[in-house]
Design an enzyme around this catalytic site. Sequence first.
Site, PDB file in Angstrom:
ATOM      1  N   ARG A  48       0.862  -1.177   0.000  1.00  0.00           N
ATOM      2  CA  ARG A  48       0.000   0.000   0.000  1.00  0.00           C
ATOM      3  C   ARG A  48       0.893   1.221   0.000  1.00  0.00           C
ATOM      4  O   ARG A  48       1.853   1.302   0.769  1.00  0.00           O
ATOM      5  CB  ARG A  48      -0.881   0.006   1.254  1.00  0.00           C
ATOM      6  CG  ARG A  48      -1.548   1.335   1.574  1.00  0.00           C
ATOM      7  CD  ARG A  48      -2.860   1.491   0.875  1.00  0.00           C
ATOM      8  NE  ARG A  48      -3.506   2.760   1.214  1.00  0.00           N
ATOM      9  CZ  ARG A  48      -4.245   3.445   0.381  1.00  0.00           C
ATOM     10  NH1 ARG A  48      -4.453   3.005  -0.847  1.00  0.00           N
ATOM     11  NH2 ARG A  48      -4.811   4.567   0.738  1.00  0.00           N
TER      12      ARG A  48
ATOM     13  N   GLU B 221       0.178  10.609   3.586  1.00  0.00           N
ATOM     14  CA  GLU B 221      -0.044  11.167   4.919  1.00  0.00           C
ATOM     15  C   GLU B 221      -1.356  11.942   4.996  1.00  0.00           C
ATOM     16  O   GLU B 221      -1.673  12.738   4.117  1.00  0.00           O
ATOM     17  CB  GLU B 221       1.117  12.097   5.266  1.00  0.00           C
ATOM     18  CG  GLU B 221       1.014  12.740   6.622  1.00  0.00           C
ATOM     19  CD  GLU B 221       2.222  13.599   6.940  1.00  0.00           C
ATOM     20  OE1 GLU B 221       2.527  13.736   8.128  1.00  0.00           O
ATOM     21  OE2 GLU B 221       2.864  14.126   6.004  1.00  0.00           O
TER      22      GLU B 221
ATOM     23  N   GLY C  20      -2.327  16.055   2.479  1.00  0.00           N
ATOM     24  CA  GLY C  20      -3.360  16.776   1.727  1.00  0.00           C
ATOM     25  C   GLY C  20      -3.159  16.712   0.221  1.00  0.00           C
ATOM     26  O   GLY C  20      -3.320  17.719  -0.466  1.00  0.00           O
TER      27      GLY C  20
ATOM     28  N   ASP D   5      -4.533  16.904  -7.600  1.00  0.00           N
ATOM     29  CA  ASP D   5      -3.611  16.013  -6.896  1.00  0.00           C
ATOM     30  C   ASP D   5      -2.184  16.437  -7.220  1.00  0.00           C
ATOM     31  O   ASP D   5      -1.767  16.384  -8.374  1.00  0.00           O
ATOM     32  CB  ASP D   5      -3.863  14.566  -7.321  1.00  0.00           C
ATOM     33  CG  ASP D   5      -3.185  13.541  -6.431  1.00  0.00           C
ATOM     34  OD1 ASP D   5      -2.207  13.895  -5.745  1.00  0.00           O
ATOM     35  OD2 ASP D   5      -3.634  12.383  -6.428  1.00  0.00           O
TER      36      ASP D   5
ATOM     37  N   ARG E 132       0.576  15.098  -5.681  1.00  0.00           N
ATOM     38  CA  ARG E 132       1.531  14.114  -5.165  1.00  0.00           C
ATOM     39  C   ARG E 132       2.500  13.612  -6.239  1.00  0.00           C
ATOM     40  O   ARG E 132       2.167  13.570  -7.412  1.00  0.00           O
ATOM     41  CB  ARG E 132       0.793  12.918  -4.555  1.00  0.00           C
ATOM     42  CG  ARG E 132       0.039  13.274  -3.293  1.00  0.00           C
ATOM     43  CD  ARG E 132      -0.809  12.145  -2.801  1.00  0.00           C
ATOM     44  NE  ARG E 132      -1.929  11.900  -3.723  1.00  0.00           N
ATOM     45  CZ  ARG E 132      -2.873  10.994  -3.508  1.00  0.00           C
ATOM     46  NH1 ARG E 132      -2.831  10.231  -2.425  1.00  0.00           N
ATOM     47  NH2 ARG E 132      -3.854  10.843  -4.367  1.00  0.00           N
TER      48      ARG E 132
END
Length: 196
Positions: A49, A53, A93, A126, A128
Site C-alpha cells: 500500500r 499522509e 493533503g 492532486d 503528489r
Amino acid sequence: MQLKRVAEAKLPTPLGDFLMVGFEELATGHDHAALVFGDISGKTPVLARVHSECLTGDALFSLRCDCGFQLEAALTHIAEEGRGILIYHRQEGRNIGLLNKIRAYALQDQGYDTVEANHQLGFAADERDFTLCADMFKLLGVDEVRLLTNNPKKVEILTEAGINIVERVPLIVGRNPNNEHYLDTKAAKMGHLLSK
C-alpha cells in the site's frame, strides 16, 4: 534515485512487529517511511500500500475522508497475509500541506468539492509525486507488488517508474455520511474506482 535509505527499527503494533524504514529525499531532505511486515524477499509479488499522509484521518480519526480507515485496513491485510509493505508517503493533503488542507476544508464547508477547493487555492486536484514511492520499493528490493489502491493513476505512475503492479487490490472502506460527497467526487473527477 531520488531518496536514500537512512534508518530502520522494529515497530511493535497490535498487529505484530513491523520493520520501520526511514528514507530521505536527496533534493529536499523531506522524510518518508515504509512499514515492512514479514519476509518480503523472493519472487512472489508483495502485498503493498502506498498511503499518503493524512493527519486528520490517520491520527485524529476524521470522518471527512477514508484515509484512516484505509490505513488500518491496509495494515490489517498486510499482517493477515504475513508479509507486505506500507509506504507512508509524507505528502499531506495530496501534497498541498496541512495548512492548505485546512483552507480546503473551509472551502468544502462552503459547498466546494475537494477538487474545486484545491483549484480555488491554486493547486491541481492532486499534487503528489508517486515516483518517490517507486524508489522506496526499489530501495527495499521489491519491484513486483499487488497494490492495495482505488487510484488507477497511482498504478499508472508506479508502473511507468518501473514497478510491476501484478494486481490492483481494491481497498473500499470507511464510507459514511460525512465523506460521501468527497468519495463521489474522487470517483467522478479523479477516476478512483470505488464501487465493489
